[in-house]
Design a protein around this motif. Structure first.
Motif, mmCIF file in Angstrom:
data_model
loop_
_atom_site.group_PDB
_atom_site.id
_atom_site.type_symbol
_atom_site.label_atom_id
_atom_site.label_comp_id
_atom_site.label_asym_id
_atom_site.label_seq_id
_atom_site.Cartn_x
_atom_site.Cartn_y
_atom_site.Cartn_z
ATOM 1 N N LEU A 74 1.662 9.648 -4.536
ATOM 2 C CA LEU A 74 1.012 10.946 -4.321
ATOM 3 C C LEU A 74 1.984 11.994 -3.756
ATOM 4 O O LEU A 74 1.662 13.163 -3.647
ATOM 5 C CB LEU A 74 -0.165 10.798 -3.340
ATOM 6 C CG LEU A 74 -1.171 9.692 -3.637
ATOM 7 C CD1 LEU A 74 -2.278 9.706 -2.598
ATOM 8 C CD2 LEU A 74 -1.773 9.879 -5.021
ATOM 9 N N GLU A 75 3.195 11.557 -3.386
ATOM 10 C CA GLU A 75 4.150 12.480 -2.762
ATOM 11 C C GLU A 75 4.677 13.506 -3.762
ATOM 12 O O GLU A 75 4.713 13.237 -4.961
ATOM 13 C CB GLU A 75 5.356 11.699 -2.225
ATOM 14 C CG GLU A 75 5.072 10.875 -1.006
ATOM 15 C CD GLU A 75 6.359 10.249 -0.447
ATOM 16 O OE1 GLU A 75 7.338 10.101 -1.221
ATOM 17 O OE2 GLU A 75 6.362 9.909 0.751
ATOM 18 N N ASN A 76 5.065 14.670 -3.277
ATOM 19 C CA ASN A 76 5.872 15.602 -4.069
ATOM 20 C C ASN A 76 6.813 16.304 -3.098
ATOM 21 O O ASN A 76 6.864 15.932 -1.908
ATOM 22 C CB ASN A 76 4.984 16.583 -4.849
ATOM 23 C CG ASN A 76 4.059 17.368 -3.942
ATOM 24 O OD1 ASN A 76 4.451 17.740 -2.826
ATOM 25 N ND2 ASN A 76 2.835 17.595 -4.396
ATOM 26 N N GLU A 77 7.537 17.362 -3.539
ATOM 27 C CA GLU A 77 8.511 17.957 -2.589
ATOM 28 C C GLU A 77 7.811 18.601 -1.405
ATOM 29 O O GLU A 77 8.381 18.715 -0.325
ATOM 30 C CB GLU A 77 9.500 18.953 -3.153
ATOM 31 C CG GLU A 77 9.600 19.571 -4.522
ATOM 32 C CD GLU A 77 8.511 19.406 -5.517
ATOM 33 O OE1 GLU A 77 7.851 20.412 -5.754
ATOM 34 O OE2 GLU A 77 8.309 18.300 -6.068
ATOM 35 N N VAL B 287 -7.303 10.354 -7.103
ATOM 36 C CA VAL B 287 -8.377 9.950 -8.019
ATOM 37 C C VAL B 287 -7.750 9.413 -9.308
ATOM 38 O O VAL B 287 -8.106 8.333 -9.796
ATOM 39 C CB VAL B 287 -9.334 11.139 -8.316
ATOM 40 C CG1 VAL B 287 -10.357 10.765 -9.380
ATOM 41 C CG2 VAL B 287 -10.036 11.580 -7.036
ATOM 42 N N THR B 288 -6.751 10.155 -9.836
ATOM 43 C CA THR B 288 -6.079 9.719 -11.071
ATOM 44 C C THR B 288 -5.465 8.324 -10.892
ATOM 45 O O THR B 288 -5.457 7.509 -11.802
ATOM 46 C CB THR B 288 -4.950 10.717 -11.441
ATOM 47 O OG1 THR B 288 -5.445 12.031 -11.265
ATOM 48 C CG2 THR B 288 -4.448 10.520 -12.858
ATOM 49 N N ILE C 273 -3.473 19.785 -0.268
ATOM 50 C CA ILE C 273 -4.353 18.634 -0.016
ATOM 51 C C ILE C 273 -5.237 18.373 -1.236
ATOM 52 O O ILE C 273 -5.432 17.222 -1.641
ATOM 53 C CB ILE C 273 -5.208 18.882 1.249
ATOM 54 C CG1 ILE C 273 -4.292 19.073 2.461
ATOM 55 C CG2 ILE C 273 -6.175 17.731 1.490
ATOM 56 C CD1 ILE C 273 -5.010 19.487 3.729
ATOM 57 N N VAL C 274 -5.738 19.457 -1.834
ATOM 58 C CA VAL C 274 -6.581 19.308 -3.035
ATOM 59 C C VAL C 274 -5.780 18.584 -4.129
ATOM 60 O O VAL C 274 -6.269 17.637 -4.765
ATOM 61 C CB VAL C 274 -7.077 20.693 -3.525
ATOM 62 C CG1 VAL C 274 -7.778 20.572 -4.866
ATOM 63 C CG2 VAL C 274 -7.992 21.319 -2.490
ATOM 64 N N ASN C 275 -4.525 19.001 -4.312
ATOM 65 C CA ASN C 275 -3.686 18.352 -5.346
ATOM 66 C C ASN C 275 -3.471 16.868 -5.030
ATOM 67 O O ASN C 275 -3.511 16.008 -5.909
ATOM 68 C CB ASN C 275 -2.331 19.060 -5.461
ATOM 69 C CG ASN C 275 -2.515 20.482 -5.981
ATOM 70 O OD1 ASN C 275 -3.534 20.773 -6.620
ATOM 71 N ND2 ASN C 275 -1.570 21.377 -5.692
ATOM 72 N N LEU C 276 -3.257 16.599 -3.744
ATOM 73 C CA LEU C 276 -3.045 15.211 -3.294
ATOM 74 C C LEU C 276 -4.284 14.363 -3.616
ATOM 75 O O LEU C 276 -4.180 13.248 -4.141
ATOM 76 C CB LEU C 276 -2.831 15.259 -1.780
ATOM 77 C CG LEU C 276 -2.283 14.062 -1.066
ATOM 78 C CD1 LEU C 276 -0.790 13.952 -1.341
ATOM 79 C CD2 LEU C 276 -2.477 14.215 0.446
ATOM 80 N N LEU D 243 0.847 -1.199 0.000
ATOM 81 C CA LEU D 243 0.000 0.000 0.000
ATOM 82 C C LEU D 243 0.882 1.248 0.000
ATOM 83 O O LEU D 243 0.636 2.202 -0.748
ATOM 84 C CB LEU D 243 -0.937 0.007 1.217
ATOM 85 C CG LEU D 243 -1.816 1.257 1.356
ATOM 86 C CD1 LEU D 243 -2.801 1.395 0.191
ATOM 87 C CD2 LEU D 243 -2.604 1.242 2.670
ATOM 88 N N ALA D 244 1.932 1.216 0.817
ATOM 89 C CA ALA D 244 2.832 2.376 0.899
ATOM 90 C C ALA D 244 3.403 2.703 -0.474
ATOM 91 O O ALA D 244 3.497 3.872 -0.863
ATOM 92 C CB ALA D 244 3.940 2.095 1.897
#
Ligand code: NAD
Length: 478
Positions: free
Chosen positions: A395-398, A451-452, A443-446, A388-389
């Protein structure tokens, strides 16, 4: 004259209400009565809340409501009238005195004399429940600072008014550090304003055990809604009988008074039921409206009647009781005793017992609120948290990084135990990367990326610090 609203309810309700009103009027209580219909008939007529709109108008106009027990029909869709009334009318405080009537009513606790003051609107009784995954459902426990302040202050003011010596707080804040923690903190804050009253805190589990074993060490108990609900039935039962206890539901404007027992349908219509529980509720009502002289007269006459051994079937004992009576005869015996005092049981004095007027809650200055991350809850049917991780890390970014995954609160990634049982409900905690500040947009971007990537997010919970203090739980084992 005070105009009150009454409802005779279902089952034994009409009989115990008639008996109670007869006693009140015989004692000279200055009340006028508006009767409304609530309960089974109203439910079955298609009103899912058990009460009609016109009845609400009467309750709100009179502000004081004496209610007999009702029968909630079996089956889904019917809302509890008690819970709805308490919340609509803001009846935040539930007061239940539980006192033993030794040696006249059998009890293992002859010295017991306590009052349970229970928060009445919040906690798990907010009734906010959701199924989130195939395997997991959730109920939200809502605790507010105004809710805590109002009930704790009520408990101390009650203790002061009735000359009680100690207020004990029961919580489970060793586990629920935010919710029960707030209740306990507010208790400690407000206790300082009442140096003349002893205060103490017990963890609810051992506190409840102590209460069931040695109730005489407690005086006033203040606690959260669910704990109070359970404890007050235990307390009434060990004092002698649930049939003897009444309760008051007090709000800033309105109040409702009742017996703690239900409608006992099997005993209905046979002149068997004990009216004492409703009578005790009615006595609290009389004090509330300033009819303290009538309240005192009735309570002393009732104590004398119990002492005389004039008992309904539920408390009748061959050796100690003298006469087994029905509802009507019991009421008549109390009426005949009006003006008399008990000789063994302690007679009451209600000179200072009218309604408490507490200061209105004042909202505090808002704290500095800082967004420190987000928990996203995911429905995922897999078993291996490492897998799962790997998916969630997409979804991570800087700005934001996955720091932890828990399952039912216990940390399973990183470095989980393979022995930990996992359901399909996972909490994935994201915190800012080094040196970055996050915003709601992060959070919205995450979420959009989730969803993608076909990640089934079932809810998110923002992580905040208030005045620099992190205000969310750590993962267990973190
Ligand atoms: P209950 O309190 O009605 O009865 C439990 C037991 O106590 C029964 O054996 C009953 O005979 C006895 N009992 C209760 N009150 C008595 C009295 N005044 N005198 C003598 N004996 C008495 O609880 P229950 O049987 O679980 O519930 C019956 C109905 O009452 C249900 O429909 C329930 O939803 C409803 N109920 C209503 C309220 C309320 O309106 N406040 C509270 C609890 C239950």
């Amino acid at each position: 004259m005070t105009r009150i609203t009454i409802a005779k309810g279902d089952g034994i309700g009409p009989e115990i209400m008639d008996a109670t009103l007869k006693i009140l009027l015989a004692a000279g209580a200055k009340i006028e009565i508006d009767e409304i219909e609530v309960g089974e008939k109203v439910y079955l007529a298609g009103n899912t809340s058990g009460i009609a709109k016109e009845s609400w108008d009467i309750i709100r106009k009179n502000k004081v409501f004496l209610k007999a027990p009702i029968t909630t029909p079996q089956g889904g869709g019917y809302k509890s009238l008690n819970v709805t009334t308490r919340k609509f009318l803001g009846l935040y405080s539930n007061v239940r005195p539980c006192m033993s009537l030794h040696p006249f009513v059998k009890t293992k606790h002859p010295e017991m004399d306590m009052v349970i003051i229970r928060e009445n609107e919040e906690d798990l009784y907010a009734g906010i429940e959701h199924q989130q995954t195939d395997e997991v459902v959730q109920c939200l426990k809502i605790i507010s600072r105004p809710g805590c302040e109002k009930i704790v202050r009520y408990a101390f003011e009650y203790a002061k008014q009735y000359g009680r010596k100690k207020v004990t707080c029961f919580t489970k804040d060793n586990i629920m550090k935010q919710t029960d923690g707030l209740f306990h903190r507010v208790f400690d804050e407000i206790a300082k304003e009442y140096p003349e009253i002893e205060n103490e805190h017990w963890i609810i589990d051992i506190g409840a055990a102590k209460m069931a074993d040695t109730p005489e060490v407690f005086d006033v108990i203040v606690t959260l809604n669910l704990y109070g609900d359970v404890l007050s039935d235990v307390a009434a039962q060990i004092a002698g009988s649930v049939g003897l206890a009444g309760s008051a539901n007090i709000g800033e404007e309105c109040a409702m008074f009742e017996a703690i027992h239900g409608s006992a349908p099997r005993r209905a219509g046979q002149n068997l039921a004990n009216p004492s529980g409703l009578l005790q509720g009615a006595i609290m009502m009389l004090n509330h409206i300033g009819e303290t002289v009538a309240a005192e007269k009735i309570q002393n006459a009732w104590l004398k009647t119990i002492e005389d051994g004039t008992h309904t079937y539920d408390i009748f004992k061959e050796n100690s009781s003298k006469q087994k009576v029905g509802t009507i005869e019991f009421a008549d015996a109390v009426i005949a005793n009006l003006g008399k005092q008990p000789s063994t049981l302690k007679k009451v004095s209600y000179v200072n017992s009218s309604a408490l007027h507490l200061p209105k809650y004042r909202r505090k200055e808002p704290a500095l609120k800082e967004l420190q991350g987000v928990d996203i809850f995911v429905h995922w049917p897999g078993l291996n948290p490492d897998e799962l991780a790997k998916t969630i890390k997409k979804l991570e970014n800087e700005e934001i990084k996955l720091t932890m995954i828990t399952n039912r609160g216990i940390k399973v990634w990183p470095e989980g135990f393979k022995e930990t049982f996992c359901t399909d409900h996972w909490r994935c905690r994201f915190k800012p990367g080094s040196d970055s500040n996050i915003t709601k947009n992060t959070i919205v971007n995450l979420m959009s990326l989730a969803v993608t990537n076909n990640i089934d997010v079932i809810k998110t919970e923002n992580l905040y610090a208030f005045n620099g203090m992190a205000a969310y739980s750590l993962g267990q084992g973190q």
